[in-house]
Design an enzyme around this catalytic site. Structure first.
Site, PDB file in Angstrom:
ATOM      1  N   ARG A 157       0.953  -1.230  -0.098  1.00  0.00           N
ATOM      2  CA  ARG A 157       0.026   0.057   0.062  1.00  0.00           C
ATOM      3  C   ARG A 157       0.855   1.219   0.045  1.00  0.00           C
ATOM      4  O   ARG A 157       2.003   1.430   0.701  1.00  0.00           O
ATOM      5  CB  ARG A 157      -0.773  -0.021   1.484  1.00  0.00           C
ATOM      6  CG  ARG A 157      -1.894  -0.855   1.302  1.00  0.00           C
ATOM      7  CD  ARG A 157      -2.979  -0.937   2.367  1.00  0.00           C
ATOM      8  NE  ARG A 157      -3.882  -2.016   2.194  1.00  0.00           N
ATOM      9  CZ  ARG A 157      -4.921  -2.481   3.291  1.00  0.00           C
ATOM     10  NH1 ARG A 157      -4.751  -1.625   4.432  1.00  0.00           N
ATOM     11  NH2 ARG A 157      -5.422  -3.585   3.131  1.00  0.00           N
ATOM     12  N   ARG A 178       2.532   1.121  10.258  1.00  0.00           N
ATOM     13  CA  ARG A 178       1.650   1.728   8.991  1.00  0.00           C
ATOM     14  C   ARG A 178       3.090   1.688   7.858  1.00  0.00           C
ATOM     15  O   ARG A 178       3.849   2.628   7.703  1.00  0.00           O
ATOM     16  CB  ARG A 178       1.400   3.230   8.995  1.00  0.00           C
ATOM     17  CG  ARG A 178       0.484   3.408   7.802  1.00  0.00           C
ATOM     18  CD  ARG A 178      -0.067   4.847   7.944  1.00  0.00           C
ATOM     19  NE  ARG A 178      -0.908   5.041   9.028  1.00  0.00           N
ATOM     20  CZ  ARG A 178      -2.294   4.953   8.970  1.00  0.00           C
ATOM     21  NH1 ARG A 178      -2.827   4.618   7.866  1.00  0.00           N
ATOM     22  NH2 ARG A 178      -3.030   5.027  10.196  1.00  0.00           N
ATOM     23  N   GLU A 221      -6.277  -0.184  15.600  1.00  0.00           N
ATOM     24  CA  GLU A 221      -6.882  -1.356  14.557  1.00  0.00           C
ATOM     25  C   GLU A 221      -5.933  -2.212  14.031  1.00  0.00           C
ATOM     26  O   GLU A 221      -4.892  -2.033  13.474  1.00  0.00           O
ATOM     27  CB  GLU A 221      -7.466  -0.455  13.448  1.00  0.00           C
ATOM     28  CG  GLU A 221      -8.233  -1.577  12.563  1.00  0.00           C
ATOM     29  CD  GLU A 221      -7.510  -1.881  11.157  1.00  0.00           C
ATOM     30  OE1 GLU A 221      -7.486  -3.082  10.914  1.00  0.00           O
ATOM     31  OE2 GLU A 221      -6.986  -0.814  10.638  1.00  0.00           O
ATOM     32  N   SER A 243     -10.038  -6.123  10.537  1.00  0.00           N
ATOM     33  CA  SER A 243     -11.385  -5.618  10.063  1.00  0.00           C
ATOM     34  C   SER A 243     -12.204  -6.781   9.337  1.00  0.00           C
ATOM     35  O   SER A 243     -11.790  -7.527   8.629  1.00  0.00           O
ATOM     36  CB  SER A 243     -11.072  -4.475   9.036  1.00  0.00           C
ATOM     37  OG  SER A 243     -11.959  -3.866   8.409  1.00  0.00           O
ATOM     38  N   ARG A 281       2.245  -5.405  11.729  1.00  0.00           N
ATOM     39  CA  ARG A 281       1.356  -4.617  12.591  1.00  0.00           C
ATOM     40  C   ARG A 281       1.137  -5.539  13.854  1.00  0.00           C
ATOM     41  O   ARG A 281       1.175  -4.667  14.965  1.00  0.00           O
ATOM     42  CB  ARG A 281       0.169  -4.231  11.795  1.00  0.00           C
ATOM     43  CG  ARG A 281      -0.878  -3.505  12.830  1.00  0.00           C
ATOM     44  CD  ARG A 281      -1.895  -2.941  11.981  1.00  0.00           C
ATOM     45  NE  ARG A 281      -1.454  -1.713  11.265  1.00  0.00           N
ATOM     46  CZ  ARG A 281      -2.367  -0.566  11.114  1.00  0.00           C
ATOM     47  NH1 ARG A 281      -3.433  -0.446  11.898  1.00  0.00           N
ATOM     48  NH2 ARG A 281      -1.758   0.334  10.506  1.00  0.00           N
TER      49      ARG A 281
END
Length: 419
Positions: free
Chosen positions: A258, A273, A347, A350, A388
């Site tokens: 990403r 991130r 987070e 999800s 993460r």
């Protein structure tokens, strides 16, 4: 994607979804285009009928009348061609608007434009109370020589990572452990590529609208995917799945990429991130029954929670607001894990239900017991994403001397109590 028939029959409901999901889209313009396209198609059909009638009667017509009939047929053909040119343009414009239409959200979703309207459903696990000054994950990594976070920027730039030693082994062990857990739950393990054609991104709803978040490889007309969901959704695109083959349960493992566009200044320290990571994705294709997909949503969420409980990481479950859940989501729950150095939950998982919104884009269908072909429902949920997950894992289990105690679930794989 919604069906045009549904939009025509439920304009108020669609307008509410557009407003609730904070989407910039002119529904009136879409409905006008739909009316114009249908009118143009009807006009073309009538003109073709007239031309066919002339053709059918040409051989039996009086020879003196044939030149006029031929000229009339030719004129009708030119008129059809002109209408079809405009029809193609309007059809493309209509399709572009259709691709930006949001799915209808769950009635229980908090209504609001962004993540500030998300609500906490429940919290699980006790937040650790340290009798020493806790370190953040970067300090723990540097103290134990578990990564080369500084050196790797010389090779790949910012937002990259390079684990080493025991932490590199732990990352692989975590993914293997999670794969074994999902296999035990009946999921078929899949390894899928990060490379995908643009059509696969359109099928999931990542395009249009999020092109700036994906790395493009223009020479090969490919993009790097940020989730295994992109490959898994298009795997059965165009197929009609028989009822006895449902549900399809996949646990897709893949490298993910990403650009993190728009996140400048956020989470620049450490492993939260990054541009490249690995993810194990739960993915479900099931019949288009609201109750059935609701059961799968609960099961996917429970699987993710079980993993976090086994990792002994405190977490909270969040009901995501209409404006934060994404264009095609019917319902979305985030799971946020406790990060001691930040003093808050972040987070890590999800869980999303999309009903048939994604299936319509991907042309994913099934044949029911009455032999009727229908669009399926699709769901997806993060099982584990690394690095993460290493952030709460390291920080919650740290010891005063800088060592990190491993949760019991991992001690056998790692050959000891400590990392």
């Amino acid at each position: 994607m919604l069906s045009l028939q549904f939009i025509r029959e439920n304009p108020a409901l669609v307008a509410k979804a557009i407003a609730d999901k904070n989407v910039a889209l002119d529904l009136d313009a879409l409905l006008r285009l739909d009316t114009e396209v249908r009118a143009a198609k009807s006009e073309v059909d009538e003109l073709r009928r007239q031309r066919n009638a002339i053709s059918d009667g040409f051989k039996t017509a009086d020879p003196a009348d044939r030149p006029a009939l031929g000229a009339k047929a030719k004129a009708i053909g030119a008129e059809i061609s002109a209408i079809e040119t405009g029809l193609a343009e309007k059809g493309d414009a209509l399709n572009a608007l259709m691709l930006r239409l949001p799915g209808i959200p769950w009635n229980g979703a908090p209504i609001g434009p962004d993540e500030s309207f998300n609500t906490v459903v429940r919290q699980e696990g006790a937040v650790p109370a340290f009798d020493f000054e806790p370190r953040d994950h970067v300090a723990l990594i540097e103290m134990n020589d578990w990564a080369d976070l500084g050196r790797i920027t010389q090779v790949s730039g910012s937002r990259q990572y390079c684990l080493k030693g025991r932490l590199a082994l732990l990352e692989q062990a975590l993914m293997f452990w999670a794969q074994q857990k999902l296999a035990g739950e009946g999921f078929t393990l899949m390894t899928v590529p990060a490379l995908a054609r643009p059509s696969a991104f359109f099928a999931t709803g990542h395009f249009p609208g999020h092109e700036e978040e994906a790395y493009e490889i223009p020479k090969d007309e490919l993009y790097l995917a940020g989730t295994g969901e992109i490959a898994l959704t298009s795997l059965h695109s165009g197929e009609i799945i028989e009822a006895d083959k449902l549900p399809i349960l996949y646990a897709g493992y893949s490298p993910c990429f990403r650009r993190e566009a728009g996140s400048a200044g956020r989470d620049v320290r450490g492993l939260l991130r990054l541009h490249q990571f690995y993810k194990l994705e739960q993915y479900v294709i099931c019949e288009d029954d609201d109750a059935v997909s609701a059961e799968w949503h609960a099961r996917l969420l429970a699987n993710a929670e079980t993993l976090l409980k086994d990792l002994e990481i405190p977490y909270q479950v969040v009901e995501t607001s209409t404006g934060d859940m994404g264009l095609g989501k019917y319902r979305m729950n985030d799971i946020e894990s406790w990060v001691p150095s930040l003093g808050k939950y972040r987070e890590t998982h999800s869980c999303s239900t999309l009903h048939d919104w994604q299936a319509r884009r991907a042309n994913l269908r099934w044949r029911d017991g009455e032999r009727k072909v229908r669009f399926v429902h699709t769901l997806n949920n993060t099982a584990l994403a690394s690095p993460r997950i290493l952030v709460p894992l390291l920080e919650n289990h740290q010891q005063a001397d800088g060592r990190v105690r491993l949760p019991k679930a991992l001690q056998g794989l790692m050959g000891g109590e400590f990392l």
